[in-house]
Design a protein around this motif. Structure first.
Motif, PDB file in Angstrom:
ATOM      1  N   LEU A  25       0.801  -1.205   0.000  1.00  0.00           N
ATOM      2  CA  LEU A  25       0.000   0.000   0.000  1.00  0.00           C
ATOM      3  C   LEU A  25       0.847   1.274   0.000  1.00  0.00           C
ATOM      4  CD1 LEU A  25      -2.861   1.127   0.050  1.00  0.00           C
ATOM      5  CD2 LEU A  25      -2.802   1.019   2.573  1.00  0.00           C
ATOM      6  N   PRO A  26       1.920   1.414   0.813  1.00  0.00           N
ATOM      7  CA  PRO A  26       2.764   2.613   0.711  1.00  0.00           C
ATOM      8  C   PRO A  26       3.423   2.764  -0.663  1.00  0.00           C
ATOM      9  CG  PRO A  26       3.128   1.521   2.801  1.00  0.00           C
ATOM     10  CD  PRO A  26       2.282   0.603   1.997  1.00  0.00           C
ATOM     11  N   VAL A  27       3.874   1.636  -1.258  1.00  0.00           N
ATOM     12  CA  VAL A  27       4.529   1.732  -2.573  1.00  0.00           C
ATOM     13  C   VAL A  27       3.534   2.189  -3.630  1.00  0.00           C
ATOM     14  CG1 VAL A  27       5.645   0.374  -4.385  1.00  0.00           C
ATOM     15  CG2 VAL A  27       6.274   0.003  -1.995  1.00  0.00           C
ATOM     16  N   VAL A  28       2.289   1.713  -3.578  1.00  0.00           N
ATOM     17  CA  VAL A  28       1.265   2.117  -4.550  1.00  0.00           C
ATOM     18  C   VAL A  28       0.958   3.603  -4.408  1.00  0.00           C
ATOM     19  CG1 VAL A  28      -1.149   1.823  -5.187  1.00  0.00           C
ATOM     20  CG2 VAL A  28       0.275  -0.179  -4.766  1.00  0.00           C
ATOM     21  N   LEU A  29       0.806   4.055  -3.175  1.00  0.00           N
ATOM     22  CA  LEU A  29       0.525   5.483  -2.961  1.00  0.00           C
ATOM     23  C   LEU A  29       1.665   6.363  -3.441  1.00  0.00           C
ATOM     24  CD1 LEU A  29      -1.133   5.303   0.604  1.00  0.00           C
ATOM     25  CD2 LEU A  29      -2.267   5.570  -1.612  1.00  0.00           C
ATOM     26  N   LEU A  30       2.920   5.903  -3.177  1.00  0.00           N
ATOM     27  CA  LEU A  30       4.086   6.676  -3.632  1.00  0.00           C
ATOM     28  C   LEU A  30       4.116   6.754  -5.157  1.00  0.00           C
ATOM     29  CD1 LEU A  30       6.760   8.109  -2.925  1.00  0.00           C
ATOM     30  CD2 LEU A  30       7.863   5.850  -2.994  1.00  0.00           C
ATOM     31  N   TRP A  31       3.867   5.618  -5.860  1.00  0.00           N
ATOM     32  CA  TRP A  31       3.877   5.597  -7.340  1.00  0.00           C
ATOM     33  C   TRP A  31       2.775   6.475  -7.924  1.00  0.00           C
ATOM     34  CZ3 TRP A  31       6.472   4.304 -11.569  1.00  0.00           C
ATOM     35  CH2 TRP A  31       5.777   4.146 -12.770  1.00  0.00           C
ATOM     36  N   ARG A  32       1.569   6.396  -7.357  1.00  0.00           N
ATOM     37  CA  ARG A  32       0.433   7.063  -7.966  1.00  0.00           C
ATOM     38  C   ARG A  32       0.466   8.570  -7.721  1.00  0.00           C
ATOM     39  NH1 ARG A  32      -5.092   4.308  -6.537  1.00  0.00           N
ATOM     40  NH2 ARG A  32      -4.032   2.669  -7.757  1.00  0.00           N
ATOM     41  N   TYR A  33       0.851   9.018  -6.537  1.00  0.00           N
ATOM     42  CA  TYR A  33       0.715  10.430  -6.199  1.00  0.00           C
ATOM     43  C   TYR A  33       2.030  11.190  -6.214  1.00  0.00           C
ATOM     44  CZ  TYR A  33      -3.939   9.035  -4.727  1.00  0.00           C
ATOM     45  OH  TYR A  33      -5.217   8.521  -4.715  1.00  0.00           O
ATOM     46  N   VAL A  34       3.165  10.527  -6.403  1.00  0.00           N
ATOM     47  CA  VAL A  34       4.451  11.227  -6.399  1.00  0.00           C
ATOM     48  C   VAL A  34       5.199  11.002  -7.725  1.00  0.00           C
ATOM     49  CG1 VAL A  34       6.687  11.462  -5.248  1.00  0.00           C
ATOM     50  CG2 VAL A  34       4.613  11.124  -3.893  1.00  0.00           C
ATOM     51  N   LEU A  35       5.507   9.700  -8.051  1.00  0.00           N
ATOM     52  CA  LEU A  35       6.370   9.400  -9.199  1.00  0.00           C
ATOM     53  C   LEU A  35       5.692   9.696 -10.522  1.00  0.00           C
ATOM     54  CD1 LEU A  35       8.014   6.069  -7.989  1.00  0.00           C
ATOM     55  CD2 LEU A  35       8.942   8.386  -7.894  1.00  0.00           C
ATOM     56  N   VAL A  36       4.395   9.370 -10.660  1.00  0.00           N
ATOM     57  CA  VAL A  36       3.704   9.601 -11.927  1.00  0.00           C
ATOM     58  C   VAL A  36       3.627  11.094 -12.263  1.00  0.00           C
ATOM     59  CG1 VAL A  36       1.510   9.373 -13.121  1.00  0.00           C
ATOM     60  CG2 VAL A  36       2.436   7.442 -11.836  1.00  0.00           C
ATOM     61  N   PRO A  37       3.208  12.015 -11.351  1.00  0.00           N
ATOM     62  CA  PRO A  37       3.218  13.437 -11.719  1.00  0.00           C
ATOM     63  C   PRO A  37       4.593  13.969 -12.054  1.00  0.00           C
ATOM     64  CG  PRO A  37       1.806  13.050  -9.834  1.00  0.00           C
ATOM     65  CD  PRO A  37       2.544  11.790 -10.051  1.00  0.00           C
ATOM     66  N   VAL A  38       5.631  13.536 -11.290  1.00  0.00           N
ATOM     67  CA  VAL A  38       6.995  14.000 -11.575  1.00  0.00           C
ATOM     68  C   VAL A  38       7.437  13.523 -12.968  1.00  0.00           C
ATOM     69  CG1 VAL A  38       9.406  13.796 -10.863  1.00  0.00           C
ATOM     70  CG2 VAL A  38       7.628  14.195  -9.166  1.00  0.00           C
TER      71      VAL A  38
END
Length: 415
Positions: A186-199
């Motif tokens: 769950l933390p990895v999914v949240l990091l990918w969806r809300y941090v890495l994808v916009p960057v």
């Protein structure tokens, strides 16, 4: 109909004064004829000795084949038959065939029958009573009860225990899955969806507008026109070089055909072919003429040989040798043959008499020792009935008793 009967016949196609035949070929001319005749004469003079030598060799070969080679071949065949074929057949019939039968019987006795007896008397009983029956007893009395026990243990104990253990492991896996999903996934999914994808989207927009778009414009408006111009220039240069070498090759081909091939073709058509044809025709005619001359010379030589050798020899044989042979036969050979036949008959009679004497002496000696009955000789009357010494009766076919007292049987055997 009347008009048709008296109608004039149609003119047949003929050969007029200005019409050539259908298969007419023009002549070669006076010059060719003048050259051809001396050439044929020279060729005849050159070919005539060769043809005469060839005919002489043919006649010699035929005579040698008839007189020497055929008798030699028959003699060699007879010699081969006597020295090779007959001993080989005798050796095959009286040595090889019995030896083969003996070897076959020996091989059958040593290998086939021995191995069959060994298989039947040793191997089969040993395998049957030493391996098969013990294995059957072990299977029936040990392995079958053990298998039944293991099957009951599997069904009654191992299957329920495995099912219970599988249920426990499945429950444990479900709990571990939920725990790992809550703690790690769950933390990895949240990091990918809300941090890495916009960057990543922002970086891709910056690279597309600051790097890719300028490079595409430079390629489309600068590099592509320059490349097309260079390609057009290189293609034009290659076409010019190709046209230059094609024209050079065409010129060289025309020069070769004009200066070399055409003269050679003209020489072949107008010089070599006529010369070869004339030479071949001259050789054929010369060979036939030489054959006629050679046959004429052969007939002349044969007439000379018949006149000078064969007829005198035949006359001498008929006039001299035959009467002399008849005189020698009547005066010497026939009396000598009669004397030799008489001597032969006398010798045969003497030998026959000696054989009869020896055979009679051997028969009398055997009769004296063994006391067998006397056999009448052919052509003589049978002997009268013999009378024994100890009895007064006459016994048919009994041997005459000896005048001396016969020895006992033991003494005869010892003697």
């Amino acid at each position: 109909m009347e008009d048709g009967k008296h109608r004039a016949p149609l003119p047949r196609p003929g050969y007029g004064p200005h019409q050539a035949p259908a298969h007419y070929e023009g002549g070669d001319g006076c010059l060719t004829t003048l050259v051809r005749v001396p050439v044929r004469i020279v060729v005849v003079l050159v070919v005539l000795p060769v043809r005469m030598l060839w005919d002489a060799l043919v006649v010699t070969g035929r005579a040698a084949e008839r007189v020497l080679l055929r008798p030699l071949g028959r003699a060699l065949a007879l010699l081969c038959e006597v020295l090779v074929a007959v001993p080989a057949r005798w050796l095959w019939r009286h040595v090889c065939v019995p030896l083969g039968h003996a070897l076959t019987w020996l091989a059958r006795a040593l290998f086939v029958r021995l191995w069959i007896a060994l298989w039947r008397r040793v191997v089969v009983p040993a395998v049957r009573y030493g391996i098969v029956l013990p294995l059957v007893w072990v299977y029936v009395h040990l392995l079958t009860p053990l298998g039944h026990g293991l099957r009951w243990l599997h069904r009654a104990v191992l299957v329920p225990a495995a099912r219970a253990l599988g249920t426990a492991v499945r429950w444990l896996g479900t709990g571990l899955k939920w725990l790992l999903g809550a703690v790690f996934v769950l933390p990895v999914v949240l990091l990918w969806r809300y941090v890495l994808v916009p960057v990543g989207l922002a970086a891709a927009w910056l690279v597309g507008h600051l790097v890719v778009a300028p490079l595409g414009w430079v390629y489309r408006h600068v590099l592509a026109p320059v490349g097309r111009g260079l390609a057009w220039a290189l293609d034009l240069l290659v076409r010019g070089i190709e046209a230059f070498f094609r024209g050079l090759g065409t010129a060289l081909g025309w020069l070769v055909v004009t200066l070399l091939v055409a003269p050679l073709r003209w020489i072949h058509r107008h010089v070599l072919v006529p010369v070869g044809r004339e030479v071949a025709a001259a050789l054929g005619i010369a060979w036939r003429v030489a054959g006629f001359v050679s046959r004429a010379v052969g007939r002349g030589l044969r007439w000379l040989a018949r006149t000078l050798i064969a007829q005198p020899v035949r006359w001498a044989y008929r006039t001299v040798c035959v009467p002399v042979g008849h005189v020698v036969r009547d005066a010497l050979l026939l009396p000598a043959g009669r004397v030799l036949r008489a001597v032969g008959r006398t010798a045969r009679d003497t030998l026959r008499t000696a054989r009869e004497t020896v055979r009679r002496a051997r028969r009398d000696a055997w009769r004296a020792l063994a006391g067998g009955p006397a056999r009448p000789e052919p052509g003589k009357p049978a002997a009268p009935l013999a009378r024994t010494l100890d009895r007064a009766t006459t016994v048919p076919s009994a041997p005459p008793g000896p005048e001396a007292t016969p020895l006992p049987e033991k003494s005869v055997r010892q003697g």
